[in-house]
Design an enzyme around this catalytic site. Structure first.
Site, PDB file in Angstrom:
ATOM      1  CG  ASP A   6      -1.775   1.229   1.350  1.00 28.16           C
ATOM      2  OD1 ASP A   6      -1.885   1.976   0.350  1.00 28.16           O
ATOM      3  OD2 ASP A   6      -2.333   1.451   2.429  1.00 28.16           O
ATOM      4  CG  ASP A 104      -6.127   5.332  -1.355  1.00 28.21           C
ATOM      5  OD1 ASP A 104      -6.778   5.685  -2.383  1.00 28.21           O
ATOM      6  OD2 ASP A 104      -5.644   6.166  -0.565  1.00 28.21           O
TER       7      ASP A 104
END
Length: 199
Positions: A6, A104
């Protein structure tokens, strides 16, 4: 086993998952992305011979994307880049331009849909705070982006001559400046959440 990456505005975070476990790995400051390969080599829990796929969400730009791709390519492991789509996994993307929704936020909406079949708010608190609405039919209705707590505080401190950095605590009625700044940032975030919840 899968490696999840991420890549956010401030930190690149890593996790290993398989059917039975989740293992967080040490994060790397996004500004230090050039050190990615060395960073991954130092992760004692990361055994590339056991990695079957790498999944990446990246909102940190092209340099981060190419650096991650090069690091993964060195290990000859399938790489999957998360990108928002018009519809996926039971979620309909209501953004005006579906592909402009951050990966995200899209990943969180998909996860929320898998966990909850009711109306819900999907909230992420990082450098920015996002508050996204997903209805029971799986329709992403839209959402807010506002400065995260640290960004709110640092912005105020940077633009106000008489304020000095100090860690504050939340108080309903703060009696010092540090607590007033922290409490203001928390209340602003909470206000946005409550407004979206009520909408």
């Amino acid at each position: 086993m899968k490696l999840l990456i991420d890549a956010g505005n401030s930190q690149v975070k890593f996790a290993l998952i398989d059917a039975a476990s989740w293992c967080d790995l040490p994060s790397l400051a996004t500004a230090k992305i050039a050190q990615l390969s060395a960073h991954l080599q130092c992760c004692k829990d990361l055994d590339w011979s056991r990695i079957t796929a790498v999944w990446v969400s990246n909102v940190a730009g092209n340099l981060v994307a190419s650096t991650v791709q090069q690091a993964v390519a060195a290990h000859n492991v399938p790489l999957h880049i998360i990108q928002a789509q018009g519809a996926q996994c039971g979620v309909q993307n209501g953004y005006e331009n579906a592909v402009q929704l951050g990966s995200d936020r899209w990943a969180m909406l998909l996860a929320a849909r898998a966990l909850c079949q009711d109306d819900c708010l999907v909230v992420s608190c990082g450098t920015a705070t996002t508050i996204d609405a997903l209805n029971a039919q799986g329709e992403f209705l839209g959402g807010l982006i506002l400065p995260g707590l640290d960004l709110m505080r640092s912005s105020l401190l940077a633009r106000t001559a008489q304020l000095k950095h100090a860690d504050g605590r939340y108080a309903k009625f703060p009696r010092n400046t540090a607590d007033a700044i922290m409490s203001g940032a928390l209340q602003a975030t909470l206000g946005a959440l409550l407004q979206q919840y009520a909408a």
